[in-house]
Design a protein around this motif. Sequence first.
Motif, PDB file in Angstrom:
ATOM      1  N   THR A  31      90.191  90.142  40.773  1.00  0.00           N
ATOM      2  CA  THR A  31      91.141  89.280  41.478  1.00  0.00           C
ATOM      3  C   THR A  31      90.435  88.036  41.993  1.00  0.00           C
ATOM      4  O   THR A  31      89.446  88.134  42.720  1.00  0.00           O
ATOM      5  CB  THR A  31      91.782  90.029  42.661  1.00  0.00           C
ATOM      6  N   SER A  32      90.933  86.886  41.616  1.00  0.00           N
ATOM      7  CA  SER A  32      90.345  85.622  42.062  1.00  0.00           C
ATOM      8  C   SER A  32      91.183  85.028  43.194  1.00  0.00           C
ATOM      9  O   SER A  32      92.319  85.451  43.447  1.00  0.00           O
ATOM     10  CB  SER A  32      90.300  84.624  40.899  1.00  0.00           C
ATOM     11  N   MET A  33      90.625  84.044  43.859  1.00  0.00           N
ATOM     12  CA  MET A  33      91.391  83.341  44.875  1.00  0.00           C
ATOM     13  C   MET A  33      92.589  82.630  44.257  1.00  0.00           C
ATOM     14  O   MET A  33      93.625  82.464  44.903  1.00  0.00           O
ATOM     15  CB  MET A  33      90.500  82.359  45.621  1.00  0.00           C
ATOM     16  N   GLU A  34      92.457  82.214  42.995  1.00  0.00           N
ATOM     17  CA  GLU A  34      93.605  81.633  42.300  1.00  0.00           C
ATOM     18  C   GLU A  34      94.727  82.653  42.164  1.00  0.00           C
ATOM     19  O   GLU A  34      95.901  82.330  42.361  1.00  0.00           O
ATOM     20  CB  GLU A  34      93.191  81.128  40.913  1.00  0.00           C
ATOM     21  N   ASP A  35      94.367  83.877  41.828  1.00  0.00           N
ATOM     22  CA  ASP A  35      95.365  84.944  41.719  1.00  0.00           C
ATOM     23  C   ASP A  35      96.059  85.162  43.058  1.00  0.00           C
ATOM     24  O   ASP A  35      97.283  85.335  43.121  1.00  0.00           O
ATOM     25  CB  ASP A  35      94.707  86.257  41.274  1.00  0.00           C
ATOM     26  N   LEU A  36      95.280  85.161  44.134  1.00  0.00           N
ATOM     27  CA  LEU A  36      95.841  85.412  45.455  1.00  0.00           C
ATOM     28  C   LEU A  36      96.767  84.280  45.887  1.00  0.00           C
ATOM     29  O   LEU A  36      97.860  84.532  46.411  1.00  0.00           O
ATOM     30  CB  LEU A  36      94.723  85.597  46.482  1.00  0.00           C
ATOM     31  N   SER A  37      96.346  83.053  45.667  1.00  0.00           N
ATOM     32  CA  SER A  37      97.193  81.930  46.069  1.00  0.00           C
ATOM     33  C   SER A  37      98.465  81.887  45.239  1.00  0.00           C
ATOM     34  O   SER A  37      99.552  81.581  45.755  1.00  0.00           O
ATOM     35  CB  SER A  37      96.421  80.616  45.949  1.00  0.00           C
ATOM     36  N   ARG A  38      98.356  82.238  43.953  1.00  0.00           N
ATOM     37  CA  ARG A  38      99.543  82.275  43.090  1.00  0.00           C
ATOM     38  C   ARG A  38     100.519  83.354  43.569  1.00  0.00           C
ATOM     39  O   ARG A  38     101.734  83.129  43.620  1.00  0.00           O
ATOM     40  CB  ARG A  38      99.127  82.536  41.649  1.00  0.00           C
TER      41      ARG A  38
ATOM     42  N   GLU B 126      98.331  91.260  53.508  1.00  0.00           N
ATOM     43  CA  GLU B 126      99.252  92.152  52.810  1.00  0.00           C
ATOM     44  C   GLU B 126      99.377  91.766  51.333  1.00  0.00           C
ATOM     45  O   GLU B 126      99.354  92.628  50.443  1.00  0.00           O
ATOM     46  CB  GLU B 126     100.615  92.088  53.504  1.00  0.00           C
ATOM     47  N   VAL B 127      99.479  90.472  51.070  1.00  0.00           N
ATOM     48  CA  VAL B 127      99.539  89.980  49.692  1.00  0.00           C
ATOM     49  C   VAL B 127      98.253  90.330  48.954  1.00  0.00           C
ATOM     50  O   VAL B 127      98.273  90.807  47.810  1.00  0.00           O
ATOM     51  CB  VAL B 127      99.767  88.459  49.671  1.00  0.00           C
ATOM     52  N   ALA B 128      97.118  90.100  49.606  1.00  0.00           N
ATOM     53  CA  ALA B 128      95.824  90.338  48.973  1.00  0.00           C
ATOM     54  C   ALA B 128      95.632  91.806  48.618  1.00  0.00           C
ATOM     55  O   ALA B 128      95.151  92.136  47.522  1.00  0.00           O
ATOM     56  CB  ALA B 128      94.696  89.868  49.887  1.00  0.00           C
ATOM     57  N   VAL B 129      96.000  92.704  49.508  1.00  0.00           N
ATOM     58  CA  VAL B 129      95.825  94.139  49.248  1.00  0.00           C
ATOM     59  C   VAL B 129      96.655  94.558  48.043  1.00  0.00           C
ATOM     60  O   VAL B 129      96.199  95.341  47.202  1.00  0.00           O
ATOM     61  CB  VAL B 129      96.185  94.963  50.505  1.00  0.00           C
ATOM     62  N   ALA B 130      97.867  94.051  47.948  1.00  0.00           N
ATOM     63  CA  ALA B 130      98.711  94.372  46.792  1.00  0.00           C
ATOM     64  C   ALA B 130      98.053  93.901  45.492  1.00  0.00           C
ATOM     65  O   ALA B 130      98.062  94.624  44.479  1.00  0.00           O
ATOM     66  CB  ALA B 130     100.090  93.736  46.951  1.00  0.00           C
TER      67      ALA B 130
ATOM     68  N   ILE C  15     101.274  79.752  47.479  1.00  0.00           N
ATOM     69  CA  ILE C  15     100.716  78.630  48.224  1.00  0.00           C
ATOM     70  C   ILE C  15      99.471  78.128  47.490  1.00  0.00           C
ATOM     71  O   ILE C  15      98.995  78.763  46.548  1.00  0.00           O
ATOM     72  CB  ILE C  15     100.340  79.026  49.671  1.00  0.00           C
ATOM     73  N   THR C  16      98.942  77.014  47.939  1.00  0.00           N
ATOM     74  CA  THR C  16      97.743  76.461  47.302  1.00  0.00           C
ATOM     75  C   THR C  16      96.497  77.189  47.798  1.00  0.00           C
ATOM     76  O   THR C  16      96.510  77.832  48.860  1.00  0.00           O
ATOM     77  CB  THR C  16      97.598  74.970  47.621  1.00  0.00           C
ATOM     78  N   LYS C  17      95.402  77.053  47.030  1.00  0.00           N
ATOM     79  CA  LYS C  17      94.147  77.659  47.451  1.00  0.00           C
ATOM     80  C   LYS C  17      93.686  77.089  48.791  1.00  0.00           C
ATOM     81  O   LYS C  17      93.172  77.817  49.641  1.00  0.00           O
ATOM     82  CB  LYS C  17      93.064  77.435  46.394  1.00  0.00           C
ATOM     83  N   SER C  18      93.874  75.791  48.983  1.00  0.00           N
ATOM     84  CA  SER C  18      93.441  75.179  50.238  1.00  0.00           C
ATOM     85  C   SER C  18      94.219  75.755  51.418  1.00  0.00           C
ATOM     86  O   SER C  18      93.662  75.952  52.501  1.00  0.00           O
ATOM     87  CB  SER C  18      93.603  73.666  50.179  1.00  0.00           C
TER      88      SER C  18
END
Length: 215
Positions: free
Chosen positions: A51-58, A37-41, A62-65
Amino acid sequence: MTAAEDAPVALGRPRTRRARGEAGARRPVYDAASLLEVAVAEFNARGYDATSMEDLSRAAGITKSSFYHHVSGKEDLLRAALQRALDGLFAVLEERHARTGRPVDRLRYIVRRQVEVLQAELPYVTLLLRVRGNTETERWALDRRRTFDAAIADLVREASAAGQVRGDVEPSVAAKLLSGTVNSIVEWYRPGRPGAEALPEDVVRSVFEGVLPRE
């Protein structure tokens, strides 16, 4: 396409719970479904490519890991989101009123249900309509969209052959008008605004006044 290639990514339904952090602070704890849900937004706001994984984790806080603990990567999330939108649309074609009765009545029903799916799955359908074929997953989604659109075009041709839509409107044009009208809703529809409940029927009434035979 094999069954494995078309199988949905097992993310389940979105849910978010909360857990205690340091010093009793409350922090979000996500599962794969709620991260979707976060990623789709983020994909809809930034564009998938940007959109990077850093953007998604931010965005998730939560952390990327921690993010990678639940999903293998960005395209995994994209596939799951597009699968959810496509599942909703293709399910409409299997419903009884979409398969039986006069072609024009089936067409009305499908258009109405398309709008309802769009309303219920707005972020996911929005993402589906914005993919451009830059990745393998996007090309798969575009191919599935073409299959869906072809089913609608075939039904318009059936209705035309039966004299149930205007003979002076080319069936392929009528099919594109129907799909274009429904798809454009993602650009302006906002849940909760006045008229939302009546939208499916309003769309059906509006588009079919332009394709039904003249008296």
